[in-house]
Design an enzyme around this catalytic site. Structure first.
Site, PDB file in Angstrom:
ATOM      1  N   CYS A 159       0.095  -1.604  -0.112  1.00 30.09           N
ATOM      2  CA  CYS A 159       0.158  -0.231   0.312  1.00 30.09           C
ATOM      3  C   CYS A 159       1.036   1.246  -0.163  1.00 30.09           C
ATOM      4  O   CYS A 159       0.500   2.484   0.037  1.00 30.09           O
ATOM      5  CB  CYS A 159      -0.832   0.023   0.915  1.00 30.09           C
ATOM      6  N   HIS A 214      -2.846   8.135   6.391  1.00 28.06           N
ATOM      7  CA  HIS A 214      -2.864   6.968   6.024  1.00 28.06           C
ATOM      8  C   HIS A 214      -4.511   6.123   6.200  1.00 28.06           C
ATOM      9  O   HIS A 214      -5.468   6.309   4.943  1.00 28.06           O
ATOM     10  CB  HIS A 214      -1.965   5.773   6.139  1.00 28.06           C
ATOM     11  N   HIS A 231      -9.742   2.374   0.321  1.00 24.17           N
ATOM     12  CA  HIS A 231      -8.125   2.302   0.085  1.00 24.17           C
ATOM     13  C   HIS A 231      -7.932   2.137  -1.149  1.00 24.17           C
ATOM     14  O   HIS A 231      -7.895   0.469  -1.870  1.00 24.17           O
ATOM     15  CB  HIS A 231      -7.760   0.991   1.530  1.00 24.17           C
TER      16      HIS A 231
END
Lengths: 85, 347, 398
Positions: free
Chosen positions: C159, C292, C327
């Site tokens: 990620c 994040h 996400h």
């Protein structure tokens, strides 16, 4: 109950690759996580899969696992009370 | 600011040759079959059972080769951990994918997913060594390793870091070998085979005793046009203050597959006319990060300042002593090309 | 003195839109792109997701690619975003420049692999898609669509892949290895990682609630985000109009666990602090943190503690735009870099949707209401990957 405890130990050894352990090395009342067997959060998730696969018990919340997986005896007790397979 | 000199301090491998050793230099193992798996050491000798129980082959090999070069150099925590892998943890990826497709979207195992990503390798090494520094992973087909080595080289030479652990890791499963064969990448000629790669290099920003060789520089490019390859090579030699006539030999990636080998033959004749050519994939096999093994092999030769006879591509060469400069040329599908210049440490 | 890195182009595709304009509207109107799953063929429709609202056929049409051409959804998303970035930077020809493409992805061509896997194993009908499986293939498909790039690299750190691609791009520019860099990442949703995240039990069945006491996991998203980076000198020479400056970056490792962040957020703490050092800024200079903020119990707590450790009692406004986009995994660093630049340019702070209850462990709550326009100077964007690959980027006004 004792039979279930033994089966469960064998299943755990297999699914978590604890190949250096024998069922008798896992104490019925010792904690599975942290100090005891040294398992971690991923092992807890594997045990959740094991419960569903082998006993038809679905835990939706990983936090629930923390209670159920306190020791082999607690886990076996929970399975006996809730199993659908 | 003056650029720092970059050296390969130590290197270790697990591959189809004897693991964690340079036995391939004197007693190379030869293979005739198209698919060969690495020779694994007995990991139980090196790791506690609880460390090993979840780790697939690629992770075991990466961890062990990394620990080896870190111990050898006394660098417990390198400033950077830079990993190259073409396919990542493909064994776990396949297990998860297979279960997903054959058994449906229930009861899948978290461990297989957790260890399916490419950066699992670099993360594992960081966790094992408690290194909080720079950590990245390159996954770009046959030049994954060059991307990683270049990152390490640039940061070492500009002083951003002083040490870097650079790894090249690819495992090959029987199923993926079938896929590569279908693609025409491998397994179609009587010669050459698919291997597995686990190489760890410890690089440092200064010379030190027992360093294997100096890494002078690295250039790589995508789909070069007209004179791009010549220019790129020229730039590398110029930056390294090295002339073509100083180069003792060129290490190439001949792998026994016709399409691949033709590119080497054409480009070597054009770029390095008259130079003696070396190869390494006849010993280590082909894999996306095989060039890591090639650089390792070249570094080992420079460390001993000798090239074993069996590394020469053309027959009739004998062991060569007193090697000073080796040029490494790698290409992948005639799209990605790279040059790496390595030199003996000298006095 | 290090060379300054200017951003002269940006492109974005996500659930909130297929370009910067659509994204900006959605952010300013508090309109999430997360919705029930429509395109992905999965049994797990109980999870909402941030899908890009275009089918593969529609993406092909947008790009004038014949539908018969071998592509993957990840590479198509990448092409759309790279095209927008290149157009803004007026980079339509090579013009003798060495242009690099540094792209982050992890699932690569998995959308096709999971569709054709049995064919791969058993017959020759889908061989063309075997070659599109790996991460590098995805980057090369994008590169070949434009034919502009003489250096291509692929980064895969889960990620944080796109954020690391941007950082690598900046380092290549500073070392003179390229004249212009296009850097970012792309990723489509696949059954593979939807199920993977499900095995980790970190998917929310409702809309995700980053930094909320009752957060219950993340919503998966997909998309692409790319920046055109060049030195100040190059931008001036080309008459390119800079959108902002990449003033700081840092990559660190949490070195804690393969799927969990450390309780004290060590990796995140170090990446933010080192990015500030690189930018020669003090914590109080940061006007906004694009966190994040995945919405998982573990990430938001760990990241929140790290923010507290870096910023002390002067915590700037924080929000997670994953409540808009979901996400987007490997693309997240690129998608959120573009959002950070939009915030800088248009002087607004995107809100953190779905928040209601503060976390007792943290001294701050995320931004929940639109604030009156105030000039932003420096925006910090965090991207953290599995295994503790933590990266922070800082974008500054010029």
């Amino acid at each position: 109950m004792n039979e279930l405890i033994l089966t469960l130990k064998k299943e755990i050894i297999e699914v978590l690759n604890l190949e250096d352990l024998k069922p008798e090395d896992i104490l019925d009342d010792a904690p599975l996580f942290g100090e005891g067997l040294g398992l971690d959060s991923i092992d807890a998730l594997e045990l959740i899969v094991l419960m569903e696969k082998n006993y038809g018990i679905k835990l939706n919340d990983p936090a629930q696992g923390r209670d159920v997986f306190r020791s082999i005896r607690v886990m076996a007790g929970y399975i006996q009370a809730n199993r659908v397979k | 600011m003056a650029k720092k000199e970059v050296y390969i301090w130590a290197a270790g491998q697990i591959s189809v040759q004897s693991p964690l050793s340079e036995a391939w230099m004197t007693e190379p193992l030869c293979y005739r079959e198209p698919y060969v798996q690495a020779i694994d050491p007995d990991y139980k000798q090196y790791f506690a059972p609880n460390t090993l129980r979840r780790l697939g082959k690629i992770l075991r090999r990466a961890l062990l080769t990394s620990r080896r070069v870190m111990e050898e150099t006394g660098i417990a925590c390198p400033d950077a951990i830079i990993t190259a892998t073409g396919l990542g943890c493909i064994e776990n990826t396949e297990i998860f994918l297979d279960a997903l497709i054959r058994e449906g979207e229930e009861l899948l195992k978290p461990t297989h997913f957790m260890q399916s990503t490419h950066n699992t390798i670099g993360s594992l090494i960081a966790i094992d060594s408690s290194c909080h520094g720079y950590n990245t992973t390159y996954a770009h087909k046959g030049i994954s390793f060059e991307c990683a080595l270049s990152d390490a080289f640039l940061q070492l030479s500009n002083g951003r870091i002083a040490t870097a652990l650079t790894g090249a890791h690819d495992e090959m499963t029987p199923d993926y070998f079938v896929l590569l064969k279908r693609m025409g990448y491998l397994g179609h000629a009587p010669n050459g085979f698919s291997g597995e790669t686990a190489v760890s290099l410890l690089l440092g920003g200064h010379k030190r005793e027992n360093a294997l060789c100096r890494l002078q520089g690295i250039e790589f490019l995508y789909r070069p046009e007209k004179d791009d390859l010549q220019q790129s090579l020229g730039r590398l030699l110029q930056q390294s203050q090295c002339r073509m006539e100083d180069i003792d030999a060129v290490m190439t990636g001949y792998n026994g597959q016709e399409a691949n080998d033709r590119v080497y033959t054409e480009n070597c004749a054009r770029l390095f006319p008259g130079k003696r050519l070396l190869h390494y994939k006849h010993l280590f096999g082909e894999s996306y990060t095989a060039s890591g093994l090639g650089v390792y092999a070249a570094a080992a030769c420079l460390g001993r300042q000798s090239i074993p006879a069996h590394l020469f591509f053309h027959p009739g060469n004998r062991e060569q002593q007193g090697v000073r400069h080796l040029l490494f040329y790698n290409q992948f599908e005639n799209k990605n090309h790279s040059f790496i210049l390595l030199s003996a440490c000298g006095k | 003195m290090q060379k300054e890195i200017f951003v002269t182009g940006a492109g974005i595709v996500s659930a909130t839109g297929i370009n910067k304009q659509e994204t900006l509207f959605a952010l300013q109107e508090n309109r999430t792109g997360i919705a029930p799953i429509r395109h992905l063929k999965t049994a797990h429709v109980e999870f909402p997701a941030g899908e890009v609202k275009r089918s593969n056929e529609e993406l092909c049409r947008m790009l004038c690619i014949p539908e018969t051409e071998i592509t993957t959804r990840t590479s198509l998303l990448g092409m759309v975003a790279v095209r927008e970035a290149l157009a803004q930077a007026s980079l339509l020809r090579k013009d003798g420049l060495r242009i690099a493409l540094i792209s982050g992805t992890t699932v690569g061509g998995m959308d096709k692999s999971e569709q054709y896997y049995l064919d791969f194993l058993e017959n020759d009908t889908k061989n063309a898609y075997i070659a599109t499986h790996d991460c590098g293939a995805c980057t090369e498909m994008i590169a070949d669509y434009f034919g502009l790039f003489s250096l291509v690299e692929t980064i895969s750190t889960a990620c944080s892949s796109a954020a690391n691609a941007i950082m690598t791009g900046a380092m290549l520019l500073r070392e003179g290895k390229a004249d212009v860099v296009v850097a970012g990442g792309c990723e489509c949703i696949t059954k593979f990682h939807l199920n993977g995240f499900n095995t980790l039990m970190i998917l929310d069945r409702e809309l995700c609630k980053p930094f909320d006491a009752h957060r219950a996991g993340l919503n998966l998203g997909e998309g692409a985000g790319y920046l055109v980076l060049e030195t100040r000198e190059s931008a001036q020479k080309r008459n390119a109009n800079p959108l902002g400056r990449l003033s700081g970056y840092a990559n660190t490792s949490d070195a804690f666990h393969q799927t969990a962040s450390s309780p004290e957020g060590e990796g995140a703490f170090l990446s933010m602090r080192k990015a500030l050092e690189e930018a020669q800024l003090n914590p109080e200079d940061i006007s906004y943190i694009n966190a994040h903020g995945t919405g998982t119990e573990n990430n938001d707590l760990s990241e929140g503690i790290a923010i507290q450790r870096v910023f002390g009692d002067k915590i700037p406004p924080v929000s997670s735009t994953k409540s808009f986009t979901g996400h987007t995994t490997s693309a997240a660093g690129g998608v959120e870099a573009v959002i950070s630049l939009l915030a800088l340019q248009h002087h607004f702070i995107p809100v953190n949707l779905n928040f209601s209850t503060p976390m007792s462990e943290l001294p701050f709550i995320p931004v929940t209401e639109k604030k009156p326009a105030a000039p932003l100077s420096h925006v910090l964007s965090n991207s953290f990957g599995f295994g503790g690959n933590d990266t922070s980027l800082i974008f500054s006004k010029i």
